[in-house]
Design an enzyme around this catalytic site. Sequence first.
Site, mmCIF file in Angstrom:
data_model
loop_
_atom_site.group_PDB
_atom_site.id
_atom_site.type_symbol
_atom_site.label_atom_id
_atom_site.label_comp_id
_atom_site.label_asym_id
_atom_site.label_seq_id
_atom_site.Cartn_x
_atom_site.Cartn_y
_atom_site.Cartn_z
ATOM 1 N N LYS A 102 9.689 -18.835 42.272
ATOM 2 C CA LYS A 102 10.081 -18.377 43.786
ATOM 3 C C LYS A 102 8.980 -17.935 44.423
ATOM 4 C CE LYS A 102 14.624 -18.633 43.205
ATOM 5 N NZ LYS A 102 15.267 -19.315 43.819
ATOM 6 N N ASP B 223 10.300 -22.616 45.166
ATOM 7 C CA ASP B 223 11.610 -22.446 46.058
ATOM 8 C C ASP B 223 11.567 -21.308 46.883
ATOM 9 O OD1 ASP B 223 14.267 -21.850 46.958
ATOM 10 O OD2 ASP B 223 15.125 -21.911 44.895
ATOM 11 N N GLU C 45 11.695 -26.087 47.824
ATOM 12 C CA GLU C 45 13.100 -26.300 47.778
ATOM 13 C C GLU C 45 13.360 -25.052 49.082
ATOM 14 O OE1 GLU C 45 14.765 -25.810 44.185
ATOM 15 O OE2 GLU C 45 16.323 -24.373 44.747
ATOM 16 N N GLU D 27 21.455 -26.394 48.077
ATOM 17 C CA GLU D 27 22.478 -25.323 47.291
ATOM 18 C C GLU D 27 23.091 -24.816 48.279
ATOM 19 O OE1 GLU D 27 18.952 -23.293 45.806
ATOM 20 O OE2 GLU D 27 20.511 -21.514 46.109
ATOM 21 N N ASP E 211 25.273 -28.503 44.779
ATOM 22 C CA ASP E 211 25.913 -27.190 44.373
ATOM 23 C C ASP E 211 27.307 -27.246 43.877
ATOM 24 O OD1 ASP E 211 25.438 -23.599 44.327
ATOM 25 O OD2 ASP E 211 27.196 -24.404 44.282
ATOM 26 N N HIS F 191 21.557 -27.865 42.070
ATOM 27 C CA HIS F 191 21.444 -26.468 41.766
ATOM 28 C C HIS F 191 22.150 -25.630 40.508
ATOM 29 C CE1 HIS F 191 22.515 -22.238 43.264
ATOM 30 N NE2 HIS F 191 21.339 -22.177 43.055
#
Length: 385
Positions: free
Chosen positions: A159, A192, A218, A247, A270, A297
């Site tokens: 992240k 992400d 992402e 997602e 997703d 996702h």
Amino acid sequence: MVRGRISRLSVRDVRFPTSLGGHGADAMHTDPDYSAAYVVIETDAEDGIKGCGITFTLGKGTEVDWSRKGRGAPGDSGRPKRGVGLVGQAGGKACLEVTCGHEILQKGQIGKKEREKQMLAQGYPAYTTSCAWLGYSDDTLKQLCAQALKDGWTRFKVKVGADLQDDMRRCQIIRDMIGPEKTLSLFLQMMDANQRWDVPEAVEWMSKLAKFKPLWIEEPTSPDDILGHATISKALVPLGIGIATGEQCHNRVIFKQLLQAKALQFLQIDSCRLGSVNENLSVLLMAKKFEIPVCPHAGGVGLCELVQHLIIFDYISVSASLENRVCEYVDHLHEHFKYPVMIQRASYMPPKDPGYSTEMKEESVKKHQYPDGEVWKKLLPAQEN
Ligand SMILES: C[C@H](O)[C@@H](O)CC(=O)C(=O)O
Ligand SMILES: [Mg+2]
């Protein structure tokens, strides 16, 4: 063929206090409690057939507010996810087996048997997001990454997006642990940002993180900004960084436009956000047409359970390719499902139980029901103080 009528429908608000451990935290959602609206439709059919459906949310999001349209405000950690994955267990087959039978997919029949055998033996390749949530300390990151490498994981998502210096340090830790090179399919690092940046900021920030050789960035910006994604893609692809998104995309039209605008290199369906299996299938077919790999996702509550059906189906009957394809895996909350995912050698092994693997254990639902389940009864008074 009528086998019975609906006799009962229940909807329950099930929440897990994941925020207490920093699990699931990212640059936009700093304290998510992974949650789900869980629906069970019972029938009076002799065989007791029922349908179970789940929609993943981040806690407050389970309280659907009909006065608010679309996405919540930026930073709203509790916004609802749209879409429902509700599938019955008719026919006693796993969802992916039922889907594979559809006649419009004739072309995907070539080599299907071999691919089925391959999936049964090897499973579908996965990457892990479990090591590098934004809520984890560097020590936790190192420890989880070392353990994951031991367990056979080679692809890691980190992240990013809240603080550049922090990102540089954490990405370096992962790079040091997995090795220096971006090889074709092994030892990959993905990043992400969970929509944190505007368009110029995304390009600038990622230009600085390019040295860590991420396969993709992402959700660099708002998921609704299709042309913004196209601009970012144009700037970052020459640096070897692909754009991944999806997602938060709630229907096939958004995906159609992302594909038409050349706004993404990796498409992330997703299973819950896109309402219904059918909507997911139309996106898989479009991705095939545009030759863009689908890398779903997953994680949340039950997303891994659901999406494994879709992605294995995609390989067997649509894409027929594993090139640049990998499915997300998050090692949380599977114990609450009646038919949890099975991971072997960092791959999803095909589910064989009937249905879409959506059924939760009644004991888990009772315990985590919000606000009167055992878990929340203990936590809520403490949180109020
Ligand atoms: C809030 C969620 O944990 C989110 O960070 C998940 C996500 O973006 C992902 O797994 O990808
Ligand atoms: Mg994400």
